[in-house]
Design a protein around this motif. Structure first.
Motif: not given
Length: 154
Positions: A143-144, A147-148, A150-151
């Protein structure tokens, strides 16, 4: 979309370990059951049998797909992970306990008690909990990473 495959692999591990914990709970619950519902005598300890799913086609399958112009393979046509193939009964002998007052005692006063060892069950539960926890950690790490990723695209 390899991260979706990774999520499915981790989810299969979570499901398998949950099944293992359910069977441990059933074994502990029935550790003193001397009659089963179908009249088969004392309860027998159950064990979960796992099988790995590699998620990769064999070399032969990859060559056949390439030769016949099928979609590119990359070796990931099926999702890997783990699956529960069987819930087997432990074949170890039942314990004989001397209790002539028990309604299920034989003519010598012995009762066949389940072959459930509480220490073994607790150990199995601890191992399943650790494996479950490792899968949760892998899911949180994934998940991390997502998320990173996508950032970065912002």
């Amino acid at each position: 979309m390899a991260f979706l495959s990774t999520m499915n692999i981790v989810a299969s591990g979570l499901t398998a370990q949950q099944t293992r914990l359910d069977i441990v709970a059933e074994n502990i619950t029935n550790s003193t059951t001397t009659r089963t519902e179908n009249g088969g005598g004392s309860y027998r300890r159950k064990m979960v049998v796992f099988e790995s799913e590699t998620g990769r086609d064999g070399f032969r399958m990859a060559m056949a797909k390439a030769a016949y112009g099928m979609a590119p393979n990359r070796g990931y046509d099926t999702i890997g992970g783990v699956k529960v193939t069987q819930i087997a009964e432990d074949p170890s002998p039942l314990r004989l306990v001397y209790d002539p007052t028990h309604p299920d005692a034989n003519e010598d006063g012995y009762v066949e008690m389940p072959n459930v060892d509480t220490v073994k069950e607790i150990t199995d539960a601890m191992a399943a909990t650790q494996a479950y926890s490792a899968n949760v950690t892998a899911m949180n790490t994934l998940k991390t990473v997502i998320t990173q990723g996508l950032e970065i695209g912002r």
